[in-house]
Design a protein around this motif. Structure first.
Motif, PDB file in Angstrom:
ATOM      1  N   GLN A 201      45.085  40.523  46.145  1.00  0.00           N
ATOM      2  CA  GLN A 201      44.971  42.055  44.962  1.00  0.00           C
ATOM      3  C   GLN A 201      46.250  41.881  43.830  1.00  0.00           C
ATOM      4  O   GLN A 201      45.908  42.230  42.938  1.00  0.00           O
ATOM      5  CB  GLN A 201      44.797  42.787  46.021  1.00  0.00           C
ATOM      6  N   SER A 202      47.327  40.994  44.721  1.00  0.00           N
ATOM      7  CA  SER A 202      48.684  40.664  43.550  1.00  0.00           C
ATOM      8  C   SER A 202      48.297  39.774  42.789  1.00  0.00           C
ATOM      9  O   SER A 202      49.642  40.383  41.526  1.00  0.00           O
ATOM     10  CB  SER A 202      49.514  41.060  44.380  1.00  0.00           C
ATOM     11  N   GLY A 203      47.283  38.857  42.537  1.00  0.00           N
ATOM     12  CA  GLY A 203      47.677  38.169  42.065  1.00  0.00           C
ATOM     13  C   GLY A 203      48.794  37.287  41.521  1.00  0.00           C
ATOM     14  O   GLY A 203      49.553  36.456  42.318  1.00  0.00           O
ATOM     15  N   GLY A 204      49.268  37.697  40.136  1.00  0.00           N
ATOM     16  CA  GLY A 204      50.578  35.880  40.387  1.00  0.00           C
ATOM     17  C   GLY A 204      51.356  37.889  40.037  1.00  0.00           C
ATOM     18  O   GLY A 204      53.165  37.213  40.143  1.00  0.00           O
ATOM     19  N   ASP A 205      51.352  38.661  40.680  1.00  0.00           N
ATOM     20  CA  ASP A 205      52.723  39.385  40.090  1.00  0.00           C
ATOM     21  C   ASP A 205      53.426  39.504  41.746  1.00  0.00           C
ATOM     22  O   ASP A 205      53.170  40.492  42.799  1.00  0.00           O
ATOM     23  CB  ASP A 205      52.197  40.551  39.984  1.00  0.00           C
ATOM     24  N   ILE A 206      54.654  39.277  41.561  1.00  0.00           N
ATOM     25  CA  ILE A 206      55.308  38.895  42.545  1.00  0.00           C
ATOM     26  C   ILE A 206      55.714  39.705  43.375  1.00  0.00           C
ATOM     27  O   ILE A 206      55.756  39.733  45.196  1.00  0.00           O
ATOM     28  CB  ILE A 206      56.505  37.229  42.819  1.00  0.00           C
ATOM     29  N   THR A 207      56.593  40.652  42.123  1.00  0.00           N
ATOM     30  CA  THR A 207      56.956  42.017  43.047  1.00  0.00           C
ATOM     31  C   THR A 207      56.631  42.774  43.379  1.00  0.00           C
ATOM     32  O   THR A 207      56.064  43.265  44.571  1.00  0.00           O
ATOM     33  CB  THR A 207      57.707  42.461  41.579  1.00  0.00           C
ATOM     34  N   ARG A 208      55.084  42.858  43.056  1.00  0.00           N
ATOM     35  CA  ARG A 208      54.122  43.808  43.864  1.00  0.00           C
ATOM     36  C   ARG A 208      53.936  43.172  45.430  1.00  0.00           C
ATOM     37  O   ARG A 208      53.250  44.331  45.804  1.00  0.00           O
ATOM     38  CB  ARG A 208      52.626  43.702  42.224  1.00  0.00           C
ATOM     39  N   LEU A 210      55.491  41.483  47.219  1.00  0.00           N
ATOM     40  CA  LEU A 210      56.363  41.341  48.153  1.00  0.00           C
ATOM     41  C   LEU A 210      56.938  43.119  48.645  1.00  0.00           C
ATOM     42  O   LEU A 210      56.798  43.333  49.200  1.00  0.00           O
ATOM     43  CB  LEU A 210      57.968  41.175  47.118  1.00  0.00           C
ATOM     44  N   ASP A 211      56.689  43.941  47.636  1.00  0.00           N
ATOM     45  CA  ASP A 211      56.503  45.228  47.936  1.00  0.00           C
ATOM     46  C   ASP A 211      55.359  46.091  48.695  1.00  0.00           C
ATOM     47  O   ASP A 211      56.009  46.460  49.757  1.00  0.00           O
ATOM     48  CB  ASP A 211      56.216  45.887  46.398  1.00  0.00           C
ATOM     49  N   ARG A 212      54.377  45.456  48.993  1.00  0.00           N
ATOM     50  CA  ARG A 212      53.432  45.586  49.854  1.00  0.00           C
ATOM     51  C   ARG A 212      53.633  44.905  51.090  1.00  0.00           C
ATOM     52  O   ARG A 212      53.079  45.054  52.042  1.00  0.00           O
ATOM     53  CB  ARG A 212      51.939  44.807  49.265  1.00  0.00           C
TER      54      ARG A 212
END
Length: 626
Positions: A201-208, A210-212
């Protein structure tokens, strides 16, 4: 291949796996071992059951002395049905360890079939066998079966050291396979599936992501993945807030590659739109005309627009120029492969639809299926030479031999190529030194090969081909002559065989947006653009984390040590003229149904096709000028 002893379970299993073929439980080192040769000579004069036990003892001693090859030969050749049950367990442990180290995955799976029998064994021994079974299933491209095997071991041991192996297999599952695994899962499996869902679900958004992931760990503190996250996820922490926000795309708007570039550009834009619609953080793309070929000026313009990553160039000569440098000004995903045997530039990745990758996969698949003596039929041009050499090198590396090879004239007679290839005498092929055929051909030529084999009484000769024989759309009327031919292709072109249907293809939104009324060749380039987008926004991850993989539209993608992107493709077999899921070596319906795969016995009108080569053919590598 990775042969490191990851996922070791207990102290006993640790010793077993580090040695690979160390003596199994109950076979302790003696102060003075008999000589293996003496034991083997003695076995020749013993009754069958006693002889089998003696040969097992000899194999064990050879293994402990480090002679893996001879130990494997002895253990593999003995009749384990003659052994008592405890000895059969010892044999299975010994043979599976040797076979795993020697990368003979079919023999690992054969040895671990003992798990399906009603034989008492220690739990450590059972888990050692199932662990090796899971790793081998993963190596032959069966991630669902591998995941189930490894999850069963972790359920028995609660050992988080297995996490890297489990994660590697789970990330390779398509949506349909994940849905299968999620049917009535236990708590362990359910937890793993939640993490996979968060990642996707986060795709390539690493920060998103890691938070989840952090929030998930707080909710599931006792799960093995929470206690010790897979190393890939741990390494992602170093990349927090390093997400790619700006990409420069260097593609030509004029010249001989402009049409190819436009199709790749369509794929990039489609995936960018899909990611935004899914709520993913998307990078800004700036398209720069690369027609001039001045790389210094192109990188200067990319820097001016604040690009963190570059996609392109597409031209093979430009890529060659880059790969001969020590480094590139910005992390770069080239959309072709250079002329060199190796990429030397730091920060340069190379991605294309390489026919050589497919040839190497054909070599591995055929060898796994039990074949050892190959005939090779490739066109007499540069394309045929490159792809044929890739097949031969991988085939011989595994231990196979090329016993017959013909380079055919693409416009010539198929019979004229097949007769010398199979040493036809009269009207009958001589197959004594050949047990499979590797075929590189475009559709109109390829469709003539199986009927010619039939004519020369060689209809049972297995054929392994590349994707180039398939035009990309089901045409049962003209493709029925290709029945039983096996070939790999990108998931987007063989969705039923690859992932069980269109709804399960990677990047489904982009697939739906691009597939309508699209020529298959162009659709393949669209898929390449989709995957280029995903690779580019994950370049920091590919640089930092060895072995990272992306399940893409053009296959499972991972970066090799020199930055070249390797594609692993799904396989299909023509049945009634339509690509279908191949049975292959393993009955997939039986895979891990009760824990054990069932092995099979490998013994039991396009007239415009043109094979001219061009300098840029590796972009969409079918040997034709583009």
């Amino acid at each position: 291949m990775d042969k490191s002893p990851r996922g070791l379970l207990l102290a006993a299993l640790l010793a077993l796996m580090v040695a690979g073929c160390a003596a199994p439980t109950g076979m302790v080192d003696r102060l003075t071992d008999p000589e293996p040769e003496t034991l083997l000579e003695r076995a020749a004069d013993q009754p069958p059951g006693e002889a089998a036990a003696t040969r097992l003892e000899a194999a064990d001693i050879l293994a402990r002395r480090g002679d893996e090859a001879q130990a494997f030969e002895v253990a593999e050749s003995l009749d384990d049905s003659l052994l008592e049950d405890p000895q059969r367990v010892q044999w299975a442990l010994l043979l599976s360890g040797l076979a795993y180290d020697l990368e003979d995955d079919s023999m690992v799976l054969q040895a671990t079939q003992i798990l399906d029998e009603d034989i008492r064994m220690e739990s450590d021994d059972r888990n050692a066998l199932r662990y090796r079974q899971g790793l081998s299933l993963g190596r032959i491209g069966e991630p669902l079966a591998a995941s189930r095997a490894l999850l069963r071991v972790q359920a028995d041991t609660d050992n988080p050291v297995l996490n890297d192996d489990i994660w590697r297999q789970l990330t390779r599952l398509n949506r349909q396979e994940l849905a299968t695994l999620s049917e009535d899962p236990d708590a362990l499996t359910a937890g793993w599936l939640e993490v996979i869902d968060l990642q996707r679900q986060s795709g390539g958004d690493i920060t998103r992501f890691l938070d989840r992931l952090g929030a998930w760990r707080e909710r599931n503190p006792n799960h093995p993945a929470a206690r010790r996250p897979p190393s890939e996820l741990t390494e992602l922490r170093e990349l927090r807030d390093q997400d790619v926000r700006r990409i420069a795309v260097l593609l030509p708007e004029s010249g001989p590659l402009a049409d190819v570039a436009e199709q790749i550009r369509r794929g990039l834009r489609a995936r960018h739109m899909e990611a935004g619609n899914n709520g993913e953080s998307t990078p800004q793309m700036t398209f720069i005309d690369a027609s001039s070929g001045d790389l210094q000026a192109l990188y200067a313009e990319a820097n001016m627009v604040g690009a963190q990553v570059v996609i392109g160039p597409l031209d093979k000569d430009q890529v060659t120029e880059l790969e001969n440098r020590d480094s590139v000004p910005l992390p770069t995903l080239a959309l072709n492969y250079g002329h060199g045997e190796r990429n030397n530039a730091e920060g340069l990745f190379q991605y294309g639809l390489s026919a050589e990758d497919e040839a190497r996969q054909a070599a591995r698949r055929a060898y796994l299926d039990g074949h050892r003596r190959s005939a090779v039929l490739v066109p007499d041009n540069d394309w045929g030479e490159r792809v044929g050499n890739a097949f031969r090198q991988e085939w011989e590396r595994q231990g196979g031999s090329v016993t017959s090879a013909v380079r055919y004239e693409p416009g010539g007679s198929v019979a004229g190529a097949v007769r010398p290839l199979l040493s036809v005498s009269g009207e009958r092929a001589q197959l004594g030194n050949v047990d499979m055929l590797f075929l590189l051909a475009l559709p109109s030529y390829a469709r003539q090969v199986p009927p010619m084999l039939d004519y020369y009484y060689a209809s049972n000769l297995p054929i392994y081909a590349t994707s180039h024989l398939y035009e990309g759309r089901p045409q049962p009327r003209i493709d029925h002559d290709l029945d039983d031919v096996q070939f790999p292709d990108i998931p987007w072109l063989i969705p039923n065989a690859a992932v069980g249907g269109e709804n399960a293809v990677p990047f489904f939104g982009s697939y739906m947006a691009l597939r309508e009324d699209n020529d298959p060749a162009l659709f393949k380039l669209n898929a390449m653009g989709v995957d280029a987008y995903e690779l580019a926004r994950r370049l920091p991850q590919l640089q930092a984390i060895s072995g990272s993989e992306i399940q893409g539209a053009t296959g499972i993608l991972r970066a090799e040590s020199d930055g070249r992107i390797y594609r692993e493709l799904p396989w299909a077999t023509f049945a009634n003229g339509v690509p279908q899921l191949p049975l292959g070596l393993i009955h997939r319906d039986d895979l891990m149904g009760n824990g054990v795969p069932q092995l099979r016995d490998p013994a039991s009108d396009n007239d415009n096709d043109n094979d001219n080569d061009s300098d840029n053919d590796s972009v969409f590598d079918d040997g034709r000028a583009r």
